[in-house]
Scaffold this active site. Sequence first.
Site, PDB file in Angstrom:
ATOM      1  N   CYS A 113       1.149  -1.863  -0.271  1.00  0.00           N
ATOM      2  CA  CYS A 113       0.140   0.018  -0.251  1.00  0.00           C
ATOM      3  C   CYS A 113       1.378   1.526  -0.147  1.00  0.00           C
ATOM      4  O   CYS A 113       0.889   2.891  -0.305  1.00  0.00           O
ATOM      5  CB  CYS A 113      -0.716  -0.556   0.788  1.00  0.00           C
ATOM      6  SG  CYS A 113      -2.032  -1.075   0.915  1.00  0.00           S
ATOM      7  N   HIS A 245      -3.718   7.556   3.009  1.00  0.00           N
ATOM      8  CA  HIS A 245      -4.418   6.175   2.627  1.00  0.00           C
ATOM      9  C   HIS A 245      -6.013   4.536   3.022  1.00  0.00           C
ATOM     10  O   HIS A 245      -6.317   5.884   3.488  1.00  0.00           O
ATOM     11  CB  HIS A 245      -3.166   4.660   2.851  1.00  0.00           C
ATOM     12  CG  HIS A 245      -3.134   3.441   2.639  1.00  0.00           C
ATOM     13  ND1 HIS A 245      -3.988   3.228   0.836  1.00  0.00           N
ATOM     14  CD2 HIS A 245      -3.455   2.336   3.212  1.00  0.00           C
ATOM     15  CE1 HIS A 245      -3.927   1.766   1.157  1.00  0.00           C
ATOM     16  NE2 HIS A 245      -3.345   1.156   2.521  1.00  0.00           N
ATOM     17  N   ASN A 275      -9.918   0.040  -0.586  1.00  0.00           N
ATOM     18  CA  ASN A 275      -8.675  -0.851  -0.396  1.00  0.00           C
ATOM     19  C   ASN A 275      -8.195  -0.762  -1.516  1.00  0.00           C
ATOM     20  O   ASN A 275      -8.123  -2.010  -1.614  1.00  0.00           O
ATOM     21  CB  ASN A 275      -8.184  -1.125   1.092  1.00  0.00           C
ATOM     22  CG  ASN A 275      -6.421  -0.912   1.216  1.00  0.00           C
ATOM     23  OD1 ASN A 275      -5.773  -0.956   0.005  1.00  0.00           O
ATOM     24  ND2 ASN A 275      -6.623  -1.538   2.295  1.00  0.00           N
TER      25      ASN A 275
HETATM   26  O1  UT7 Z   1      -3.949  -0.983   3.438  1.00  0.00           O
HETATM   27  C1  UT7 Z   1      -3.061  -2.029   4.108  1.00  0.00           C
HETATM   28  C2  UT7 Z   1      -3.047  -1.912   6.400  1.00  0.00           C
HETATM   29  N1  UT7 Z   1      -4.383  -2.424   5.958  1.00  0.00           N
HETATM   30  C3  UT7 Z   1      -5.189  -2.382   7.105  1.00  0.00           C
HETATM   31  O2  UT7 Z   1      -5.093  -0.745   7.775  1.00  0.00           O
HETATM   32  C4  UT7 Z   1      -5.986  -2.620   7.668  1.00  0.00           C
HETATM   33  C5  UT7 Z   1      -6.582  -2.519   8.959  1.00  0.00           C
HETATM   34  N2  UT7 Z   1      -7.882  -2.966   9.272  1.00  0.00           N
HETATM   35  C6  UT7 Z   1      -8.445  -2.933   9.599  1.00  0.00           C
HETATM   36  O3  UT7 Z   1      -8.888  -2.009   8.418  1.00  0.00           O
HETATM   37  C7  UT7 Z   1      -9.710  -3.685  10.267  1.00  0.00           C
HETATM   38  O4  UT7 Z   1      -9.129  -4.535  11.997  1.00  0.00           O
HETATM   39  C8  UT7 Z   1     -10.648  -4.680  10.046  1.00  0.00           C
HETATM   40  C9  UT7 Z   1     -12.250  -3.938   9.199  1.00  0.00           C
HETATM   41  C10 UT7 Z   1     -10.046  -5.758   8.716  1.00  0.00           C
HETATM   42  C11 UT7 Z   1     -11.436  -5.184  10.851  1.00  0.00           C
HETATM   43  O5  UT7 Z   1     -12.512  -4.434  12.335  1.00  0.00           O
HETATM   44  P1  UT7 Z   1     -11.829  -4.922  13.734  1.00  0.00           P
HETATM   45  O6  UT7 Z   1     -12.869  -3.635  14.125  1.00  0.00           O
HETATM   46  O7  UT7 Z   1     -10.638  -4.827  13.797  1.00  0.00           O
HETATM   47  O8  UT7 Z   1     -13.138  -6.375  13.523  1.00  0.00           O
HETATM   48  P2  UT7 Z   1     -11.766  -7.287  14.063  1.00  0.00           P
HETATM   49  O9  UT7 Z   1     -10.940  -8.087  13.303  1.00  0.00           O
HETATM   50  O10 UT7 Z   1     -11.674  -7.326  15.894  1.00  0.00           O
HETATM   51  O11 UT7 Z   1     -13.113  -7.958  14.570  1.00  0.00           O
HETATM   52  C12 UT7 Z   1     -14.397  -7.983  15.252  1.00  0.00           C
HETATM   53  C13 UT7 Z   1     -15.126  -9.752  14.490  1.00  0.00           C
HETATM   54  C14 UT7 Z   1     -15.021 -10.628  14.882  1.00  0.00           C
HETATM   55  O12 UT7 Z   1     -16.082 -11.418  15.472  1.00  0.00           O
HETATM   56  P3  UT7 Z   1     -16.158 -11.497  17.136  1.00  0.00           P
HETATM   57  O13 UT7 Z   1     -15.114 -12.233  17.249  1.00  0.00           O
HETATM   58  O14 UT7 Z   1     -16.087 -10.383  18.043  1.00  0.00           O
HETATM   59  O15 UT7 Z   1     -17.241 -12.519  17.008  1.00  0.00           O
HETATM   60  C15 UT7 Z   1     -15.143 -10.718  13.196  1.00  0.00           C
HETATM   61  O16 UT7 Z   1     -15.176 -11.814  12.710  1.00  0.00           O
HETATM   62  O17 UT7 Z   1     -16.490  -8.376  13.472  1.00  0.00           O
HETATM   63  C16 UT7 Z   1     -16.585  -9.905  13.362  1.00  0.00           C
HETATM   64  N3  UT7 Z   1     -15.814  -9.911  11.601  1.00  0.00           N
HETATM   65  C17 UT7 Z   1     -16.821  -9.228  10.833  1.00  0.00           C
HETATM   66  N4  UT7 Z   1     -18.090  -9.513  10.902  1.00  0.00           N
HETATM   67  C18 UT7 Z   1     -18.628  -9.014   9.889  1.00  0.00           C
HETATM   68  C19 UT7 Z   1     -14.472  -9.436  10.589  1.00  0.00           C
HETATM   69  N5  UT7 Z   1     -14.799  -9.808   9.234  1.00  0.00           N
HETATM   70  C20 UT7 Z   1     -15.890  -9.376   9.038  1.00  0.00           C
HETATM   71  C21 UT7 Z   1     -17.040  -9.280   8.069  1.00  0.00           C
HETATM   72  N6  UT7 Z   1     -18.291  -9.503   8.867  1.00  0.00           N
HETATM   73  N7  UT7 Z   1     -17.275  -8.731   6.753  1.00  0.00           N
END
Ligand code: UT7
Length: 318
Positions: A113, A245, A275
């Site tokens: 990225c 970004h 992204n």
């Molecule tokens: O460009 C390169 C760099 N990349 C980034 O900067 C990405 C950085 N990360 C992020 O943007 C975020 O961490 C994400 C958008 C990927 C995830 O958001 P989050 O608030 O960190 O969620 P999480 O991974 O902590 O997951 C929270 C919950 C989990 O469920 P439980 O364990 O709380 O029951 C996940 O399984 O959300 C669940 N989950 C989803 N639910 C519905 C993860 N992905 C999804 C989804 N739809 N697509």
Amino acid sequence: MIYSRVAGTGSYLPKKIITNHDLEKMVDTTDEWIRTRTGIERRHIAADGETTVDLAEHAARQALAAAGVAPAEVDFIAFGTTTPDLVFPNCGTLLQKRLGCRGAPAFSLETACAGFMYALSIADKYVRCGEARRALVIGAETLSRITDWNDRGTAVLFADGAGAVLLEPSAAPGILSTHLHSDGEYKDLLYCGSGVSTGFGSKLAISMVGSEVFKIAVTKLGQVVDETLAANGLERGALDWLVPHQANIRIIQATARKLEMPMERVIVTVQDHGNTSAASVPLALDVAVRDGRIRRGELLLLEAFGGGFTWGSALIRF
Ligand code: UT7
């Protein structure tokens, strides 16, 4: 002293759009989750057979037209991408053939990225030392090709697109500074674990520990914007625009808070683009130049963070 300045910008998005509602039918997710956790509403995906260089060519021609420079006049191409058309020739030289600027150095670099930030920094140095006069800087990706469309953790995030800028020499700045960083210790948090010398033994798909990447991205981006302001003797209020970004609206908001910038001074395209990795920053820049928000003479801070980890910034008097 010679500086480089942005003489023109361009961008391109493939025609096909996938909305959050489309994704609801593909993986276990909801429009509401995607919007509130990422800010993304829709994203563009390349058609079958449409390649990274196809997208880049549209963006490059737009940037050249905006700068009033003929394609044959380009004498340097730096192309950031992690989704190249071929193993070789590199995307820079593939684009060079399309543009007909034979003989000029052309290369691609794969800093995920942060690919555009790295390409911009290198091109800036070549213009400043007088070795390039019409430097094309590209960020272009077809991330849909390395996205696992069954993995809800990544399928809702990544997308395709291209952005370009044309740099020219200038007596006045121009690009005031660039700062680049990387830290390979974080490889396991965000990577695509398949490649040529590993024999394509594992799945060609992005793996990410999203919540860890999130935390480190916020920290490192906060540090690099501080570093940029300090290196230029600037206070937080001095910037006209933040062009960040576009990975997650919550990361963008955190960087804006760090800079004490209201969101009205931040270019946000993540809702429409998702992204697009190396394409994200030049795409956002071009959108805001074309819709008239970013004007000549204004002070812009560009930043990006991605796999590696790699990250960087550029301070630009536009
Ligand atoms: O460009 C390169 C760099 N990349 C980034 O900067 C990405 C950085 N990360 C992020 O943007 C975020 O961490 C994400 C958008 C990927 C995830 O958001 P989050 O608030 O960190 O969620 P999480 O991974 O902590 O997951 C929270 C919950 C989990 O469920 P439980 O364990 O709380 O029951 C996940 O399984 O959300 C669940 N989950 C989803 N639910 C519905 C993860 N992905 C999804 C989804 N739809 N697509």
